[in-house]
Design an enzyme around this catalytic site. Structure first.
Site, mmCIF file in Angstrom:
data_model
loop_
_atom_site.group_PDB
_atom_site.id
_atom_site.type_symbol
_atom_site.label_atom_id
_atom_site.label_comp_id
_atom_site.label_asym_id
_atom_site.label_seq_id
_atom_site.Cartn_x
_atom_site.Cartn_y
_atom_site.Cartn_z
ATOM 1 N N HIS A 242 0.820 -1.217 0.000
ATOM 2 C CA HIS A 242 0.000 0.000 0.000
ATOM 3 C C HIS A 242 0.859 1.275 0.000
ATOM 4 O O HIS A 242 0.613 2.212 -0.767
ATOM 5 C CB HIS A 242 -0.874 0.037 1.249
ATOM 6 C CG HIS A 242 -1.711 -1.173 1.476
ATOM 7 N ND1 HIS A 242 -2.914 -1.376 0.853
ATOM 8 C CD2 HIS A 242 -1.513 -2.272 2.253
ATOM 9 C CE1 HIS A 242 -3.435 -2.520 1.253
ATOM 10 N NE2 HIS A 242 -2.604 -3.090 2.096
HETATM 11 O O1 RIB Z 1 -4.608 0.153 5.244
HETATM 12 C C1 RIB Z 1 -3.258 0.047 4.919
HETATM 13 C C2 RIB Z 1 -2.423 1.011 5.735
HETATM 14 O O2 RIB Z 1 -2.494 0.687 7.122
HETATM 15 C C3 RIB Z 1 -0.962 0.998 5.385
HETATM 16 O O3 RIB Z 1 -0.466 2.301 5.437
HETATM 17 C C4 RIB Z 1 -0.375 0.142 6.471
HETATM 18 O O4 RIB Z 1 1.002 0.396 6.647
HETATM 19 C C5 RIB Z 1 -1.184 0.527 7.648
HETATM 20 O O5 RIB Z 1 -0.713 1.710 8.198
#
Ligand code: RIB
Ligand code: CA
Length: 314
Positions: free
Chosen positions: A238
């Protein structure tokens, strides 16, 4: 040198992969890191980021302690099942008790040093929202914001409707969506498709340029994603996708809309945009229009990720 970036994150596996990408990329130059609470505590994320900087020989990059609690006033809930008990999967970074945790004020002088600084925020938005409350004029000078958060008209990852960064501090997320301008938002709609497979991990590892990638992503895949989503083919990165957007914006296509975040109740953390085609866009409360990534070109993602992480041409 690449685009100067001030990075805000809850440094666990995801954020570390993003920082490794930045370390190897010629298009992005991280000039400071704000470590905040997230899936693990702020003390732990600060320790993790210092460990990473030691590993890659970049202890010259300043590290600042960010928020350790959300603006909701709640005690933070940690999620050690996602990135491991200390946030870096099987890795236990050494304690670094001498490192300052309460030096957030240094962010302002750092921001003032640069004319065209980009902020990347890939964790809870508490620290960033604080800057908008305390330093609105300083924040007007930021070139653009690349933010990982939200899930628009698709399922969330902590509740049926909410993504983790928006859910954990919806008050802060809503402040950022209301006051930040020139925002490029990377929600689950795209980040869930930024999959790094075990084959990709093994190839990158064999080339030897990206330290830590194998233990981190092997753990993420085996211990979290395969258990949560049995048919998934690898780990979604992500935060790396969000940072990669700074270097190559056309990795995603964007939809322009204002964004609001639901603060309480069953839909807490829900990200609301206006996706109606046959109406004038809702003005909400006059908030700015953001660029929300709604689809991703996997081939472009693959090429950029693999070429940066290996130094080869893909
Ligand atoms: O939903 C994904 C996010 O949540 C990412 O940034 C992960 O590192 C957590 O922080
Ligand atoms: Ca994160």
């Amino acid at each position: 040198m690449g685009q100067k970036v001030l990075f805000f994150g809850d440094v666990g596996i995801d954020d570390t992969i993003a920082l490794l990408f930045a370390y190897l990329s010629e298009g992005v130059d991280v000039i400071g890191i704000v470590a905040c609470y997230g899936n693990v505590s702020k003390k732990q994320t600060t320790r993790n980021v210092r460990y990473l900087l030691e590993e890659v020989g970049r202890t010259d990059i300043p590290v600042m302690g960010g928020a350790e609690k959300p603006m909701t006033g709640e005690v933070p809930i940690y999620y050690p099942n996602v990135h491991g008990p200390e946030g870096l999967g099987p890795i236990t970074p050494p304690p670094n008790e001498a490192a300052p945790l309460e030096n957030f004020f240094q962010v302002i002088s750092l921001i003032e040093e640069y004319d065209d600084l980009v902020i990347v925020n890939v964790g809870r938005m508490t620290s960033l929202a604080t800057l908008f409350l305390l330093y609105p004029d300083t924040m007007k000078g930021i070139k653009s914001f690349y933010i990982m958060g939200g899930a628009f008209n698709v399922p969330g990852n902590v509740t049926p409707s909410a993504e983790a960064n928006f859910y954990a501090d919806p008050v802060a997320a809503n402040i950022v969506m209301k006051y930040a301008e020139r925002v490029f938002l990377f929600p689950l709609n795209v980040t869930e498709h930024a999959i790094v497979t075990p084959g990709m991990v093994n190839y990158v590892h064999a080339k030897g340029k990206a330290p830590l990638i194998k233990p981190l992503l092997d753990y993420y895949y085996e211990e979290f994603y395969k258990k949560m989503v049995p048919d998934i083919e690898g780990s979604p990165v992500h935060d790396a996708l969000t940072l990669m957007g700074v270097e190559k914006k056309d990795i995603c296509t964007f939809y322009r809309t204002r964004v609001a975040v639901e603060i309480t109740g069953e839909a807490r953390g829900l990200s609301i945009g206006d996706f109606r085609k046959s109406f004038e866009q809702d003005e909400f409360d006059g908030r700015p229009i953001h660029s929300v990534a709604i689809s991703m070109n996997y081939f472009t993602f693959y090429q950029l990720f693999m070429s940066t992480m290996t130094g080869e041409t893909f």
